[in-house]
Design a protein around this motif. Structure first.
Motif, short mmCIF file in Angstrom:
data_model
loop_
_atom_site.label_atom_id
_atom_site.label_comp_id
_atom_site.label_asym_id
_atom_site.label_seq_id
_atom_site.Cartn_x
_atom_site.Cartn_y
_atom_site.Cartn_z
N ASP A 91 0.81 -1.22 0.00
CA ASP A 91 0.00 0.00 0.00
C ASP A 91 0.84 1.27 0.00
O ASP A 91 0.32 2.36 0.24
N ILE A 92 2.14 1.14 -0.28
CA ILE A 92 3.03 2.30 -0.36
C ILE A 92 3.46 2.45 -1.82
O ILE A 92 3.97 1.50 -2.42
N PRO A 93 3.26 3.62 -2.44
CA PRO A 93 3.65 3.82 -3.83
C PRO A 93 5.17 3.65 -4.02
O PRO A 93 5.97 4.01 -3.14
N VAL A 94 5.54 3.10 -5.17
CA VAL A 94 6.94 2.78 -5.46
C VAL A 94 7.33 3.37 -6.81
O VAL A 94 6.61 3.21 -7.80
N VAL A 95 8.50 4.01 -6.83
CA VAL A 95 9.10 4.50 -8.08
C VAL A 95 10.46 3.86 -8.22
O VAL A 95 11.28 3.88 -7.28
N GLN A 96 10.72 3.27 -9.39
CA GLN A 96 12.00 2.61 -9.64
C GLN A 96 12.95 3.52 -10.43
O GLN A 96 12.52 4.22 -11.35
N VAL A 97 14.22 3.47 -10.05
CA VAL A 97 15.29 4.20 -10.73
C VAL A 97 16.36 3.20 -11.13
O VAL A 97 16.73 2.33 -10.33
#
Length: 262
Positions: free
Chosen positions: A122-128
């Protein structure tokens, strides 16, 4: 927020009992709850930095030979296109010329760690992405560009491995997992040197690890699994306090060390 480097292992870290799994499951007790997560996995490799702005990332099963249940696992955490834009802007301002990926799923360096630590997804994730053709200084700079996100409640994670000699690991598995004292001593020498450099805040030595650390080739035949460490250290800003949060071994020589930078 602190930043963190974790050793993620194979996808079976999710299913097989281990000290590393127990540690990853306990991360929420050691960290503030993040509003969002930015993660750099050793398995997301591009030429230069790429930021994923996929609002609903799927799954990448980038492994072979494991139990069927691992190929059926889903980690449905949402992406965050707005945060991806913020990440892209910070990298652009730092002169790093980032690109976007409109669609990319979670590789096992991302979803195994997050599934153990935040199973509710339930925590938004952004990948780099990392760039395996570039050095530790580049990845430190990549993280440093994103340091302002710490003040916005964003947790930055570097997911790789403190050692990553898979040839030695597979050999140990084929031979019945014997202890190899010689290999263990080389791992101890390398990991000990890294621990001293990190704990003392000697960034100059840390970034010159390939020239200064002992037994480099025995522990990292290729560099990509250590680059997320430099991302996490750089993202912590100047003069962070480094906590050696976890250390365990598999087969006596495959190290699972984790560091939290406060």
């Amino acid at each position: 927020m602190p930043t963190i480097f974790v050793s993620h292992g194979g996808p079976n870290v999710v299913t097989d009992p281990s000290e590393a799994r127990t540690y990853l499951e306990g991360l929420p007790e050691r960290l503030p709850r993040p509003k969002a997560i930015v993660i750099a996995s050793a398995h997301f490799e591009t030429d230069g930095p790429t930021v994923v702005r996929d609002p609903k990332p799927g799954m990448i099963y980038d492994f072979g030979g494991f139990s069927r249940e691992l190929y059926e696992m889903v980690y449905p955490a949402p992406g965050d296109p707005a945060l991806a834009g913020r990440v892209h802007g910070l990298l652009e301002s730092a002169g790093l010329s980032p690109a976007y990926a409109d669609e990319r799923g979670y590789d096992h360096g991302t979803w195994t760690v997050l599934r153990l630590a935040w199973p509710d997804a339930d925590i938004p994730v952004v990948q780099v992405s990392i760039d395996p053709s570039r050095d530790a200084a580049y990845h430190h700079r990549l993280g440093a560009a994103l340091a302002p996100l710490r003040d916005e409640g964003v947790l930055m994670i570097g997911s790789g491995h403190i050692t990553h000699n898979l040839r030695a690991v597979f050999s140990a598995m084929r031979e019945g997992m014997p202890s190899d004292p010689e290999m263990a001593s080389r791992v101890d020498g390398f990991v000990g040197w890294m621990a001293d450099a990190i704990a003392s805040g000697d960034t100059e030595a840390l970034l010159a690890w390939r020239d200064k650390a002992p037994f480099v080739a025995d522990n990292h035949p290729t560099d990509e699994h250590l680059m997320p460490l430099f991302f996490a250290a750089g993202a912590a800003g100047s003069n962070p306090r480094a906590e050696h949060a976890h250390a365990s071994r598999q087969f006596g020589f495959f190290a699972w060390d984790s560091w939290i930078f406060h």
